[in-house]
Design an enzyme around this catalytic site. Sequence first.
Site, PDB file in Angstrom:
ATOM      1  N   ARG A  53     -24.986  -1.166   8.390  1.00 37.92           N
ATOM      2  CA  ARG A  53     -24.717  -2.587   8.160  1.00 37.92           C
ATOM      3  C   ARG A  53     -25.091  -3.450   9.368  1.00 37.92           C
ATOM      4  O   ARG A  53     -25.158  -4.668   9.269  1.00 37.92           O
ATOM      5  CB  ARG A  53     -23.236  -2.766   7.825  1.00 37.92           C
ATOM      6  CG  ARG A  53     -22.826  -2.029   6.555  1.00 37.92           C
ATOM      7  CD  ARG A  53     -21.327  -1.775   6.490  1.00 37.92           C
ATOM      8  NE  ARG A  53     -20.531  -2.967   6.356  1.00 37.92           N
ATOM      9  CZ  ARG A  53     -20.225  -3.554   5.196  1.00 37.92           C
ATOM     10  NH1 ARG A  53     -20.674  -3.051   4.064  1.00 37.92           N
ATOM     11  NH2 ARG A  53     -19.478  -4.629   5.161  1.00 37.92           N
TER      12      ARG A  53
ATOM     13  N   LYS B 112       0.851  -1.187   0.000  1.00 37.60           N
ATOM     14  CA  LYS B 112       0.000   0.000   0.000  1.00 37.60           C
ATOM     15  C   LYS B 112       0.892   1.243   0.000  1.00 37.60           C
ATOM     16  O   LYS B 112       1.816   1.367   0.802  1.00 37.60           O
ATOM     17  CB  LYS B 112      -0.904  -0.009   1.240  1.00 37.60           C
ATOM     18  CG  LYS B 112      -2.142   0.846   1.125  1.00 37.60           C
ATOM     19  CD  LYS B 112      -3.105   0.573   2.276  1.00 37.60           C
ATOM     20  CE  LYS B 112      -4.370   1.391   2.113  1.00 37.60           C
ATOM     21  NZ  LYS B 112      -5.327   1.148   3.223  1.00 37.60           N
TER      22      LYS B 112
ATOM     23  N   GLU C 130     -19.123  -4.779  11.413  1.00 39.85           N
ATOM     24  CA  GLU C 130     -20.045  -3.920  12.155  1.00 39.85           C
ATOM     25  C   GLU C 130     -21.110  -4.708  12.907  1.00 39.85           C
ATOM     26  O   GLU C 130     -21.509  -4.337  14.022  1.00 39.85           O
ATOM     27  CB  GLU C 130     -20.726  -2.932  11.195  1.00 39.85           C
ATOM     28  CG  GLU C 130     -19.803  -1.870  10.626  1.00 39.85           C
ATOM     29  CD  GLU C 130     -19.056  -2.317   9.377  1.00 39.85           C
ATOM     30  OE1 GLU C 130     -18.300  -1.506   8.827  1.00 39.85           O
ATOM     31  OE2 GLU C 130     -19.228  -3.484   8.965  1.00 39.85           O
TER      32      GLU C 130
END
Length: 629
Positions: free
Chosen positions: A393, A280, A365
């Site tokens: 969610r 990344k 979540e």
Amino acid sequence: MLLEQINQPNDLKKCSVEELAQLSGEIRQFLIEKLSVTGGHLAPNLGVVELTVILHYLFDSPKDKIIFDVGHQAYVHKILTGRREQFDTLRKYKGLCGFVKRSESEHDVWEAGHSSTSLSAAMGMATARDLKGEDNRVIAVIGDGALTGGMAFEALNHIGHEKKNLIVVLNDNEMSIAPNVGAMHHYLGKIRSDKTYKRAKEELESFLKKIPAIGGALAKTAERLKDSLKYLVVSGVLFEELGFTYLGPVDGHDLESLQDTFKQASQVNGPVLVHVLTTKGKGYSPAEADSHKWHGITPYKIESGQVVKAVGNPMYTEVFSEAIIELAEQDSRIVAVTPAMPSGSGLLKFAARFPDRMIDVGIAEQHAATMCAAIAIEGLKPIYAVYSTFMQRAYDQIVHDICRQDANVIFAIDRAGFVGADGETHQGVYDISFMRHIPNMVMMMPKDENELRHMLKTAVDYNDGPIAVRYPRVNGVGVAYDPVMTPIPIGEWEVVRDGESFAIAAIGPMVQVALEAAEQLKREGLNVRVINARFIKPLDGAMLQQLAKDRLDLIVMEESAQMGGLGSAILEYYAEHDIYDMRVKLMGIPDYFVEHGSVKEQRQEVGLTVEHVMAEIKKMKPRIRTRAK
């Protein structure tokens, strides 16, 4: 520049692998330069340059469906599919979206601003393909962070069972937004580091190929031997047990290795998982050094990596961060829980101060919500710190596990209201509508940062069930803090400006808008009462009754969905109490998805401005005041 010759994916197919390497470098430089001005998701896109180039080089988009999980890793995809010239407008009002968007391009086949959806979408597209008798490829690109989401496991299980022809690309950079956590992260780490298994498997396969003919029992024995080797060297081999052919790990920045691996994947019948290792922030040293910070970044100076920050009052997230540390110093029951958002939710300082009382569950979540319910039932005070858009969610868990059991869970709902450049997938405008109707729920929103502190104290002291504090993604108004945080009586509103011509009931940032409008209207001879309707549930019935007695026409202002919001609640109250002569005008967000842009532009679009509220009041003629006896 080679990049200037690439306007559609077919242009890539004329390039050699050496030219693709040159192109990858040019794309990186392009991203670094453009995002230094616009801001955006830099580190995720720098990490997938070669991967995206190879996918478009080998496959035939849009016939072949390339599905990006989350979508903020798709800038390279946008560049390669004809949108390079629009990058100056990235994340700006009416400009290029920061996520995949179907209305932008035929190559954007799936939209996602939330993680862990790509595998289910891939299964759906593969199913539709087979039912229609077509022969296109379906490729889903999912990150190792998104793979912790329960929905991804549901899809893996189904795909492996149905044996559909599709390719899952696991982009493994050991990060989501924050460093990944959990067993899956450690499992992938074991695969990343295990060279013994790969070497032993290759040696065994080489040996078997030397045998002139392998059939019958010997072939079965060989397969069992290879399976045993998997378990001997790499415990689990999860993906192959789920029904996938596992290929990798492969260096995600080595174009030749990527090309060979995806060609191999294309020859396999059934589902394939290609495990790609990427870095990344690849190619820009500040982003490589701190990919967490550079996941989503504001404008910056390329040479130094210094972020250009606007000077202003502290963000509400910062106020929350400091306040819960102060409260946790006084109350050992407080535990902070977040689904992979420790930085965005302002919990890094809390984690440093109370490492044992900070829980990051990863992108999960639903799990976080149910876990908070259990923590609360055991007598502690969990603070579920989550963005409004991500809390959606966990709706079932909020209803079934938290509210139904009347668990003392504190919801710290960040990014409530418009979120600016992140746009429609991230707007925090629906939580009032889907939470206020749930029994046992208390909801509140502060007019300023000082009131946020008092609301957090209110939530910690509240012991009668779940309670939510929602706050926006903007800077505070710059008020001084009271020296001591004190609880606010549940359901009590506040008159912040008196008046007898009209009334405005507002929440959050809309209180300041209402105050400014009232000040300007005073110069025109209209005295407007401004009410800080800080409790969305329960409502202040006494104040609503008083407005009816005073025969004040009421405007309700909220930076949330008008349908099912505060205004709806007030209308329901008057209907329930047989009060029919109140004139109530609702000013909220209309029934459509508001796209990206600045918060100011978004408010202007939907009419939540000083000018709009003044215009609405001028349309309404003041009624003759006959005070009820």
